[in-house]
Design an enzyme around this catalytic site. Structure first.
Site, mmCIF file in Angstrom:
data_model
loop_
_atom_site.group_PDB
_atom_site.id
_atom_site.type_symbol
_atom_site.label_atom_id
_atom_site.label_comp_id
_atom_site.label_asym_id
_atom_site.label_seq_id
_atom_site.Cartn_x
_atom_site.Cartn_y
_atom_site.Cartn_z
ATOM 1 N N ASP A 13 -4.335 4.959 6.215
ATOM 2 C CA ASP A 13 -4.615 6.219 6.739
ATOM 3 C C ASP A 13 -5.781 5.766 7.689
ATOM 4 O O ASP A 13 -5.465 5.432 8.903
ATOM 5 C CB ASP A 13 -5.340 6.890 5.369
ATOM 6 C CG ASP A 13 -5.991 8.357 5.756
ATOM 7 O OD1 ASP A 13 -5.306 8.816 6.761
ATOM 8 O OD2 ASP A 13 -6.782 9.023 4.978
ATOM 9 N N GLU A 53 0.777 -1.394 0.007
ATOM 10 C CA GLU A 53 -0.049 0.208 0.002
ATOM 11 C C GLU A 53 0.876 1.200 0.137
ATOM 12 O O GLU A 53 2.028 1.126 0.528
ATOM 13 C CB GLU A 53 -0.918 0.191 1.386
ATOM 14 C CG GLU A 53 -2.296 -0.292 1.331
ATOM 15 C CD GLU A 53 -3.252 0.549 1.298
ATOM 16 O OE1 GLU A 53 -3.202 1.354 0.110
ATOM 17 O OE2 GLU A 53 -3.937 0.677 2.066
ATOM 18 N N ASP A 54 0.451 2.360 -0.524
ATOM 19 C CA ASP A 54 1.095 3.683 -0.624
ATOM 20 C C ASP A 54 0.933 4.057 0.891
ATOM 21 O O ASP A 54 1.956 4.606 1.503
ATOM 22 C CB ASP A 54 0.669 4.601 -1.481
ATOM 23 C CG ASP A 54 -0.859 4.933 -1.584
ATOM 24 O OD1 ASP A 54 -1.586 4.058 -0.762
ATOM 25 O OD2 ASP A 54 -1.197 5.640 -2.435
ATOM 26 N N ARG A 73 0.951 12.199 -9.305
ATOM 27 C CA ARG A 73 1.619 10.804 -8.701
ATOM 28 C C ARG A 73 2.864 10.895 -9.489
ATOM 29 O O ARG A 73 3.972 9.890 -9.080
ATOM 30 C CB ARG A 73 0.801 9.718 -9.617
ATOM 31 C CG ARG A 73 -0.465 9.487 -9.310
ATOM 32 C CD ARG A 73 -1.040 8.145 -9.749
ATOM 33 N NE ARG A 73 -2.711 8.125 -9.622
ATOM 34 C CZ ARG A 73 -3.090 7.778 -8.394
ATOM 35 N NH1 ARG A 73 -2.602 7.269 -7.505
ATOM 36 N NH2 ARG A 73 -4.537 7.622 -8.491
ATOM 37 N N PHE A 76 -2.288 15.795 4.084
ATOM 38 C CA PHE A 76 -2.385 15.273 2.786
ATOM 39 C C PHE A 76 -1.140 15.139 1.991
ATOM 40 O O PHE A 76 -0.865 16.182 1.873
ATOM 41 C CB PHE A 76 -3.712 15.850 2.033
ATOM 42 C CG PHE A 76 -4.224 14.739 1.029
ATOM 43 C CD1 PHE A 76 -5.213 13.664 1.414
ATOM 44 C CD2 PHE A 76 -3.776 14.785 -0.214
ATOM 45 C CE1 PHE A 76 -5.559 13.104 0.276
ATOM 46 C CE2 PHE A 76 -4.464 14.134 -1.278
ATOM 47 C CZ PHE A 76 -5.057 12.901 -0.821
HETATM 48 P P1 IMP Z 1 -7.500 4.203 4.094
HETATM 49 O O1 IMP Z 1 -8.537 3.039 3.611
HETATM 50 O O2 IMP Z 1 -8.456 5.181 4.700
HETATM 51 O O3 IMP Z 1 -6.334 3.680 5.093
HETATM 52 O O4 IMP Z 1 -6.946 4.766 2.911
HETATM 53 C C1 IMP Z 1 -6.003 4.352 2.197
HETATM 54 C C2 IMP Z 1 -5.962 4.888 0.690
HETATM 55 O O5 IMP Z 1 -6.300 6.286 0.857
HETATM 56 C C3 IMP Z 1 -4.413 5.160 0.266
HETATM 57 O O6 IMP Z 1 -4.056 3.789 -0.357
HETATM 58 C C4 IMP Z 1 -4.307 6.172 -0.543
HETATM 59 O O7 IMP Z 1 -4.870 5.729 -2.022
HETATM 60 C C5 IMP Z 1 -5.559 7.258 0.145
HETATM 61 N N1 IMP Z 1 -4.836 8.112 0.613
HETATM 62 C C6 IMP Z 1 -4.999 8.090 1.963
HETATM 63 N N2 IMP Z 1 -4.339 9.455 2.509
HETATM 64 C C7 IMP Z 1 -3.873 10.033 1.464
HETATM 65 C C8 IMP Z 1 -2.856 11.098 1.086
HETATM 66 O O8 IMP Z 1 -2.481 11.685 2.025
HETATM 67 N N3 IMP Z 1 -2.627 11.477 -0.057
HETATM 68 C C9 IMP Z 1 -3.129 10.594 -1.113
HETATM 69 N N4 IMP Z 1 -3.749 9.526 -1.060
HETATM 70 C C10 IMP Z 1 -4.171 9.020 0.450
#
Ligand code: IMP
Length: 175
Positions: free
Chosen positions: A100, A96-97, A162, A149
């Site tokens: 969050d 995962e990148d 990206r 963010f």
């Molecule tokens: P989660 O399900 O809330 O943990 O979100 C995961 C996904 O949300 C990541 O894989 C990202 O694609 C996107 N995401 C969450 N925070 C950011 C951010 O700060 N910048 C860009 N994408 C984000």
């Protein structure tokens, strides 16, 4: 293109990615692995990480939709692209990148577990624990960051940024 503040330079990222790769290589020494990336944000991280792991490795990708085009989570995760190969009996590293709220990783871990992999580990380049909505952590974490963010190195805002080689903070007035 506006000037965006850098959070991590390409050199800092490369150094940390190499450390994560070394850890993965140690943990799975002598075994084949599957690097399973979450599209599209993890694609750059996966490409760099893979090249620091001297093991027999294959790539696969999952696609999810959760954020739409905005910067706040909808709270719903949907699978829009499933794996191409079977994960049964494989050593799977879900890549995962950014971790969050944790909803995406939790959802994907549950889906992959049903495939009965031999091992299932998770790698996240960035971890934003302040925004977590469920208790979950990744096995391999690049950097823990505050609630910004961020964009670049694969990560987007409305599909942009990206391709930036460094990781930048997107100021709130821009989303
Ligand atoms: P989660 O399900 O809330 O943990 O979100 C995961 C996904 O949300 C990541 O894989 C990202 O694609 C996107 N995401 C969450 N925070 C950011 C951010 O700060 N910048 C860009 N994408 C984000």
């Amino acid at each position: 293109m506006p000037e965006l503040q850098i959070l991590f330079t390409r050199e800092q990222i490369a150094g940390r990615v190499a450390e994560l790769g070394a850890e993965i290589a140690r943990d799975f020494a002598g075994q084949p692995i599957v690097l399973l990336g979450v599209l599209k944000g993890a694609s750059v991280f996966l490409g760099d990480l893979a090249r620091t792991i001297p093991l027999d490795a294959t790539f696969d990708f999952l696609g999810v939709s959760s954020y739409g085009d905005g910067a706040s989570p909808g709270g719903e995760v949907r699978l829009i692209k499933d794996v191409d190969q079977s994960m049964a009996g494989r050593n799977v590293i879900l890549v995962e990148d950014i971790l969050d709220t944790g909803l995406t990783l939790d959802y994907l871990k549950r889906i992959i577990s049903t495939h009965q992999p031999r091992a299932l580990r998770t790698a996240a380049l960035l971890d934003k624990p302040a925004r977590r909505r469920i208790t979950i952590s990744a096995d391999y974490v690049g950097f823990v960051i505050p609630d910004h963010f961020v964009v670049g190195y694969g990560m987007d805002y409305a599909e942009r940024y990206r391709n930036l080689p460094d990781i930048h903070i997107l100021p709130p007035e821009m989303f």
